[in-house]
Design a protein around this motif. Structure first.
Motif, PDB file in Angstrom:
ATOM      1  N   MET A 296     103.755 105.098 -65.884  1.00  0.00           N
ATOM      2  CA  MET A 296     104.113 103.685 -66.002  1.00  0.00           C
ATOM      3  C   MET A 296     103.808 102.944 -64.708  1.00  0.00           C
ATOM      4  N   GLY A 297     103.963 103.633 -63.586  1.00  0.00           N
ATOM      5  CA  GLY A 297     103.619 103.030 -62.298  1.00  0.00           C
ATOM      6  C   GLY A 297     102.156 102.647 -62.221  1.00  0.00           C
ATOM      7  N   GLY A 298     101.317 103.375 -62.974  1.00  0.00           N
ATOM      8  CA  GLY A 298      99.897 103.026 -63.022  1.00  0.00           C
ATOM      9  C   GLY A 298      99.672 101.700 -63.712  1.00  0.00           C
ATOM     10  N   MET A 299     100.455 101.443 -64.752  1.00  0.00           N
ATOM     11  CA  MET A 299     100.331 100.164 -65.436  1.00  0.00           C
ATOM     12  C   MET A 299     100.871  99.019 -64.574  1.00  0.00           C
ATOM     13  N   LEU A 300     101.930  99.287 -63.830  1.00  0.00           N
ATOM     14  CA  LEU A 300     102.430  98.284 -62.885  1.00  0.00           C
ATOM     15  C   LEU A 300     101.384  98.017 -61.802  1.00  0.00           C
ATOM     16  N   ALA A 301     100.657  99.061 -61.431  1.00  0.00           N
ATOM     17  CA  ALA A 301      99.591  98.910 -60.440  1.00  0.00           C
ATOM     18  C   ALA A 301      98.473  98.004 -60.977  1.00  0.00           C
ATOM     19  N   CYS A 302      98.205  98.096 -62.273  1.00  0.00           N
ATOM     20  CA  CYS A 302      97.206  97.212 -62.888  1.00  0.00           C
ATOM     21  C   CYS A 302      97.638  95.753 -62.757  1.00  0.00           C
ATOM     22  N   TYR A 303      98.904  95.503 -63.047  1.00  0.00           N
ATOM     23  CA  TYR A 303      99.457  94.156 -62.935  1.00  0.00           C
ATOM     24  C   TYR A 303      99.317  93.627 -61.511  1.00  0.00           C
ATOM     25  N   LEU A 304      99.672  94.449 -60.532  1.00  0.00           N
ATOM     26  CA  LEU A 304      99.605  94.027 -59.133  1.00  0.00           C
ATOM     27  C   LEU A 304      98.171  93.784 -58.693  1.00  0.00           C
ATOM     28  N   SER A 305      97.254  94.601 -59.196  1.00  0.00           N
ATOM     29  CA  SER A 305      95.845  94.478 -58.813  1.00  0.00           C
ATOM     30  C   SER A 305      95.217  93.203 -59.349  1.00  0.00           C
ATOM     31  N   ALA A 306      95.772  92.682 -60.426  1.00  0.00           N
ATOM     32  CA  ALA A 306      95.286  91.420 -60.993  1.00  0.00           C
ATOM     33  C   ALA A 306      95.968  90.229 -60.330  1.00  0.00           C
TER      34      ALA A 306
ATOM     35  N   LYS B  47     103.209  96.918 -72.849  1.00  0.00           N
ATOM     36  CA  LYS B  47     102.597  95.834 -73.616  1.00  0.00           C
ATOM     37  C   LYS B  47     102.464  94.559 -72.789  1.00  0.00           C
ATOM     38  N   THR B  48     103.405  94.348 -71.873  1.00  0.00           N
ATOM     39  CA  THR B  48     103.376  93.139 -71.051  1.00  0.00           C
ATOM     40  C   THR B  48     102.257  93.172 -70.017  1.00  0.00           C
ATOM     41  N   VAL B  49     102.057  94.326 -69.397  1.00  0.00           N
ATOM     42  CA  VAL B  49     101.076  94.389 -68.297  1.00  0.00           C
ATOM     43  C   VAL B  49      99.686  94.820 -68.754  1.00  0.00           C
ATOM     44  N   ARG B  50      99.565  95.390 -69.963  1.00  0.00           N
ATOM     45  CA  ARG B  50      98.247  95.847 -70.425  1.00  0.00           C
ATOM     46  C   ARG B  50      97.178  94.751 -70.409  1.00  0.00           C
ATOM     47  N   PRO B  51      97.486  93.497 -70.784  1.00  0.00           N
ATOM     48  CA  PRO B  51      96.446  92.456 -70.747  1.00  0.00           C
ATOM     49  C   PRO B  51      95.864  92.208 -69.357  1.00  0.00           C
ATOM     50  N   PHE B  52      96.583  92.590 -68.304  1.00  0.00           N
ATOM     51  CA  PHE B  52      96.097  92.363 -66.947  1.00  0.00           C
ATOM     52  C   PHE B  52      94.954  93.303 -66.581  1.00  0.00           C
ATOM     53  N   VAL B  53      94.764  94.363 -67.368  1.00  0.00           N
ATOM     54  CA  VAL B  53      93.705  95.334 -67.082  1.00  0.00           C
ATOM     55  C   VAL B  53      92.348  94.651 -67.004  1.00  0.00           C
ATOM     56  N   LYS B  54      92.088  93.728 -67.913  1.00  0.00           N
ATOM     57  CA  LYS B  54      90.789  93.051 -67.950  1.00  0.00           C
ATOM     58  C   LYS B  54      90.556  92.147 -66.747  1.00  0.00           C
ATOM     59  N   GLU B  55      91.626  91.800 -66.051  1.00  0.00           N
ATOM     60  CA  GLU B  55      91.510  90.915 -64.895  1.00  0.00           C
ATOM     61  C   GLU B  55      91.267  91.667 -63.595  1.00  0.00           C
ATOM     62  N   ILE B  56      91.260  92.980 -63.654  1.00  0.00           N
ATOM     63  CA  ILE B  56      91.040  93.777 -62.445  1.00  0.00           C
ATOM     64  C   ILE B  56      89.558  93.786 -62.093  1.00  0.00           C
ATOM     65  N   THR B  57      89.234  93.384 -60.887  1.00  0.00           N
ATOM     66  CA  THR B  57      87.835  93.321 -60.456  1.00  0.00           C
ATOM     67  C   THR B  57      87.579  94.135 -59.191  1.00  0.00           C
ATOM     68  N   ILE B  58      88.591  94.809 -58.680  1.00  0.00           N
ATOM     69  CA  ILE B  58      88.466  95.560 -57.427  1.00  0.00           C
ATOM     70  C   ILE B  58      88.029  96.999 -57.702  1.00  0.00           C
TER      71      ILE B  58
END
Length: 241
Positions: A79-89, A157-168
């Protein structure tokens, strides 16, 4: 100074990413921060924890690192990985590493195999209260409140949409024998990230706890090389070699 935020998983604690913390702390000019998410500390109760509190805690921790560091990396497990996706976006994070990130969760076929192994060992008297398999099933399967599981699904479900916004630059690491997070989760992350520089490493002998399993050394070495720009040539999406 370089900062690195290391986030543990659902029902877990910082010990899940402790091998990463120990390895990266050898870089004397790095500031490593591994917070405990709400409801996960000693004496805390997951029944009262919410997905919003987990997201807020991760957000606050990342913001704090940026106060002291010129560059910030984020490493997230499960789950921390998904939170990391949110932070990266959301933040200008330099690099992100996802360890068994739970974009999808529960791999029924492998989980059944793991249960069979666990049951056979239990019948033979191989388990005691200190056995990591016993601890794993007791915590993850038997003791987790259903309300907390529901909050976990809402967090994903809340943070999954942020995956597409990761560009790093992104490194996705996944155990092929993971009984909780299926390989399709890693494949989804790899395919949907907007990053031009992204890697997917699969570890054939590892289950969910990549940092504590049989591929531990390779996992930690791959992770450090990625963060320090010392990666050897690898095939994107290929198995660990």
């Amino acid at each position: 100074m370089i900062g690195c935020l290391c986030l543990h998983g659902f029902t877990g604690a910082p010990w899940e990413v402790e091998p990463v913390v120990k390895k990266l702390k050898k870089n004397k000019d790095w500031l490593i921060y591994s917070p405990t998410l709400p409801g996960h500390g000693p004496g805390d109760d997951l029944k009262g924890a919410t997905y919003k509190a987990w997201i807020y805690a991760a957000d606050k921790a990342c913001a704090e690192l940026f106060k002291y560091c010129e560059k910030v990396y984020v490493v997230g497990f499960s789950m921390g990985g998904m939170l990391a996706c949110y932070l990266s976006a959301r933040y200008p994070v330099e690099k992100v590493v996802l360890l068994g990130a739970a974009a999808y969760y529960v791999n029924p076929p492998q989980l059944l195999k793991d249960f069979k192994i666990a049951a056979e060992a239990r019948l033979k008297g191989a388990f005691d209260n200190e056995d990591p398999w016993y601890q794993f099933y007791s915590k993850k399967i038997q003791e987790t409140p259903l309300t907390a599981v529901y909050e976990f699904t809402k967090a994903v479900k809340t943070v999954r949409p942020f995956v597409k916004e990761i560009t790093i630059p992104s490194l996705i690491m996944q155990g092929e024998l993971d009984g909780l997070v299926p390989v399709k989760s890693a494949e989804y992350l790899f395919e949907n990230m907007g990053s031009r520089e992204k890697r997917l490493y699969l570890y054939k002998d590892s289950r969910h706890y990549l940092c504590h399993g049989p591929d531990k050394k390779r996992v930690l070495d791959d992770l450090e090389r990625f963060l320090k720009n010392e990666n050897k040539p690898r095939i994107q999406g290929g198995n660990e070699t």
